[in-house]
Design an enzyme around this catalytic site. Structure first.
Site, PDB file in Angstrom:
ATOM      1  N   LYS A   1      29.125  42.346  33.830  1.00  0.00           N
ATOM      2  CA  LYS A   1      30.487  42.453  33.229  1.00  0.00           C
ATOM      3  C   LYS A   1      31.466  41.491  34.234  1.00  0.00           C
ATOM      4  O   LYS A   1      32.278  40.501  33.797  1.00  0.00           O
ATOM      5  CB  LYS A   1      31.101  43.916  32.906  1.00  0.00           C
ATOM      6  N   SER A   2      31.238  41.753  35.491  1.00  0.00           N
ATOM      7  CA  SER A   2      32.178  41.130  36.222  1.00  0.00           C
ATOM      8  C   SER A   2      31.909  39.653  36.351  1.00  0.00           C
ATOM      9  O   SER A   2      32.767  38.751  36.385  1.00  0.00           O
ATOM     10  CB  SER A   2      32.170  41.615  37.689  1.00  0.00           C
TER      11      SER A   2
ATOM     12  N   ASP B   1      32.077  51.866  40.934  1.00  0.00           N
ATOM     13  CA  ASP B   1      31.724  51.945  39.185  1.00  0.00           C
ATOM     14  C   ASP B   1      30.764  53.111  38.981  1.00  0.00           C
ATOM     15  O   ASP B   1      30.493  53.337  37.785  1.00  0.00           O
ATOM     16  CB  ASP B   1      31.726  50.704  38.653  1.00  0.00           C
TER      17      ASP B   1
ATOM     18  N   SER C   1      40.129  46.031  46.795  1.00  0.00           N
ATOM     19  CA  SER C   1      39.877  45.689  45.133  1.00  0.00           C
ATOM     20  C   SER C   1      39.433  44.050  44.930  1.00  0.00           C
ATOM     21  O   SER C   1      40.047  43.305  45.459  1.00  0.00           O
ATOM     22  CB  SER C   1      41.174  45.776  44.696  1.00  0.00           C
TER      23      SER C   1
ATOM     24  N   ARG D   1      34.281  36.361  35.090  1.00  0.00           N
ATOM     25  CA  ARG D   1      34.384  34.907  36.008  1.00  0.00           C
ATOM     26  C   ARG D   1      33.847  33.896  35.369  1.00  0.00           C
ATOM     27  O   ARG D   1      34.427  32.561  35.520  1.00  0.00           O
ATOM     28  CB  ARG D   1      33.907  35.413  37.286  1.00  0.00           C
TER      29      ARG D   1
ATOM     30  N   LYS E   1      41.181  54.170  37.135  1.00  0.00           N
ATOM     31  CA  LYS E   1      40.214  53.370  36.384  1.00  0.00           C
ATOM     32  C   LYS E   1      40.554  53.707  34.977  1.00  0.00           C
ATOM     33  O   LYS E   1      41.647  54.248  34.580  1.00  0.00           O
ATOM     34  CB  LYS E   1      38.851  53.663  37.037  1.00  0.00           C
TER      35      LYS E   1
HETATM   36  C1  S3P Z   1      35.733  44.749  39.293  1.00  0.00           C
HETATM   37  C2  S3P Z   1      36.423  45.110  40.349  1.00  0.00           C
HETATM   38  C3  S3P Z   1      36.482  46.751  40.433  1.00  0.00           C
HETATM   39  C4  S3P Z   1      35.524  47.356  39.524  1.00  0.00           C
HETATM   40  C5  S3P Z   1      35.815  46.937  37.903  1.00  0.00           C
HETATM   41  C6  S3P Z   1      35.380  45.432  37.917  1.00  0.00           C
HETATM   42  C7  S3P Z   1      35.789  43.104  39.159  1.00  0.00           C
HETATM   43  O1  S3P Z   1      37.759  47.019  40.457  1.00  0.00           O
HETATM   44  O2  S3P Z   1      35.927  48.968  39.486  1.00  0.00           O
HETATM   45  O3  S3P Z   1      35.281  47.583  37.161  1.00  0.00           O
HETATM   46  O4  S3P Z   1      35.217  42.743  38.147  1.00  0.00           O
HETATM   47  O5  S3P Z   1      36.311  42.494  39.914  1.00  0.00           O
HETATM   48  P1  S3P Z   1      38.626  46.958  41.504  1.00  0.00           P
HETATM   49  O6  S3P Z   1      38.949  45.498  41.968  1.00  0.00           O
HETATM   50  O7  S3P Z   1      40.063  47.609  41.122  1.00  0.00           O
HETATM   51  O8  S3P Z   1      38.241  47.813  42.649  1.00  0.00           O
END
Ligand code: S3P
Length: 412
Positions: free
Chosen positions: A19-20, A300, A166, A24, A327
């Site tokens: 997902k991340s 997560d 974060s 991007r 979250k």
């Molecule tokens: C994410 C960063 C994390 C994670 C989120 C996805 C990302 O959050 O919990 O599910 O894609 O950069 P935080 O940056 O708030 O820790």
């Protein structure tokens, strides 16, 4: 969704794209010049929100949902257009926080809105550094969505030490810095995922000209089945082509420390990200105290880790995870409340959880708290408990793993 306990879990499971990294890829593809083809991309509710935001800003996409492939017709660093309506980020914190960084550098105004869960999540963590850079961004009470962004004269560089670990905040600053005069520096005391840095480097090497990307399988989605195979006797599975970036594999390190049998094979680098095949078989677990420095590498995965801890002999203590309260739901409260219904001995702490594992668990009717990862963690617990459980509001899995229940239902 009703789920019965299973005898064992065997075979190969293909998890969806990360997902991340998918978010991007969409962002970098949109601001690069020309066509970017992204394969194995996650097309879930969250990532479709990011795509829709760019459609509102004049970017065209070809979306092949069947094959999880998209083509992005990028318009270059200054090619986005003023959106005619608010950009709807839905439930997705990543969309809102990363886009806030990108949008403070644009020559047009924009508004980022979200659903009722996102509206309660803190945005001051991006408003503060982006304002320091000269960005013009405001939220409700300077903290909550909607976010209103106006163009600013110019953006400055910044040296910023993250007050909360974060990756989203780090990424917002990095995206804004593309539009600033000089190099910015973000200092993080605790490790967070580094996908933005890696993709930044990948696109920068190419002078922000469109290219091809393959998105690795999502370790956060794989984690549900890694834990399932670990806690259900007689299980043996392989998860192929999963992202094994060190900033994300805390869950594997912790499970191995607890006694899990997990091996990663065939590691290779694809588009600047390590990918591997994960082999897991059943193993008895023991409780542990989790090192606080590890939290950023498994933030997560804490709901599913709590499930693993419920099946481990002895006590597991998780601390330093206060951010879980902010979250998609308050994950400390929601996982503790629901696992208790399954007879787990679990107590919430202000910054974590204490779980006394190894007791007999019972099936129950539990609730997702409209949180995809809570729904999936509870579903895995249900698979490992004899009898039938019910997960209410289970459709929230669509946020990150649309075919999760197809896999669960296909288990023989
Ligand atoms: C994410 C960063 C994390 C994670 C989120 C996805 C990302 O959050 O919990 O599910 O894609 O950069 P935080 O940056 O708030 O820790």
């Amino acid at each position: 969704m009703k789920i019965k306990g299973i005898k064992r879990l065997r075979g190969e499971i293909k998890v969806p794209g990360d997902k991340s990294i998918s978010h991007r890829a969409i962002i970098f593809g949109a601001i690069s010049k020309g066509e970017t083809i992204v394969s194995n991309i996650l097309l879930s509710e969250d990532t479709l929100k990011t795509i829709q935001c760019f459609i509102e800003m004049g970017i065209e996409f070809n979306i092949d949902e069947k094959n999880n492939r998209i083509k992005i017709f990028g318009k270059g660093l200054n090619g986005l257009k003023e959106p005619k309506k608010p950009l709807n980020c839905g439930n997705s914190g990543t969309t809102m926080r990363l886009l806030s960084g990108l949008l403070v550098g644009q020559k047009f105004k924009s508004r980022l809105i979200g659903d009722s869960s996102l509206n309660k999540r803190p945005m001051d963590r991006v408003i503060v550094p982006l304002t320091k850079m000269g960005g013009n961004i405001k939220g409700v009470n300077n903290k909550y969505p909607p976010l209103d962004i106006e163009p600013s004269e110019k953006l400055n560089s910044i040296v910023y030490e993250l007050p909360v670990a974060s990756a989203q905040v780090k990424s917002a600053i990095l995206l804004a810095s593309i539009y600033s005069n000089r190099r910015s520096i973000v200092i993080e005391k605790k490790v967070t995922r580094d996908h933005t840095e890696r993709m930044f480097e990948y696109f920068q090497k190419n002078d922000f000209v469109g290219s091809e990307l393959y998105v690795p399988g999502d370790i956060s989605s794989a984690a549900f089945f890694i834990v399932a195979a670990t806690i259900i006797k007689g299980s043996n599975i392989v998860l192929k082509d999963v992202g094994v970036n060190q900033t994300r594999t805390g869950i594997i390190d912790v499970l191995i420390q607890m006694g899990a049998k997990i091996e990663i094979k065939n590691i290779r680098i694809v588009n600047n990200e390590p990918i591997g095949d994960i082999y897991v078989s059943y193993a008895p677990l023991k409780g542990i105290v989790i090192d606080e420095d590890l939290i950023g590498r498994l933030i997560d995965e804490i709901p599913i880790l709590a499930v693993a801890a419920a099946f481990a002999e002895g006590t597991t203590i998780i601390r330093g995870a206060e951010d879980l309260k902010f979250k998609e739901s308050n994950r400390i409260e929601s996982i503790a409340k629901e696992l208790k219904k399954m007879s787990v001995d679990i107590s919430p702490l202000s910054d974590g959880l204490i779980i006394n594992g190894g007791k007999k668990l019972n099936p129950a009717k539990v609730c997702s708290h409209r949180d995809h990862r809570i729904a999936m963690a509870l579903s895995i617990a249900a698979l490992a408990i004899e009898g039938e459980s019910e997960i209410l509001d289970s459709q929230w899995v669509n946020i990150s793993y649309p075919n999760f229940y197809d896999i669960i239902c296909a288990i023989k």
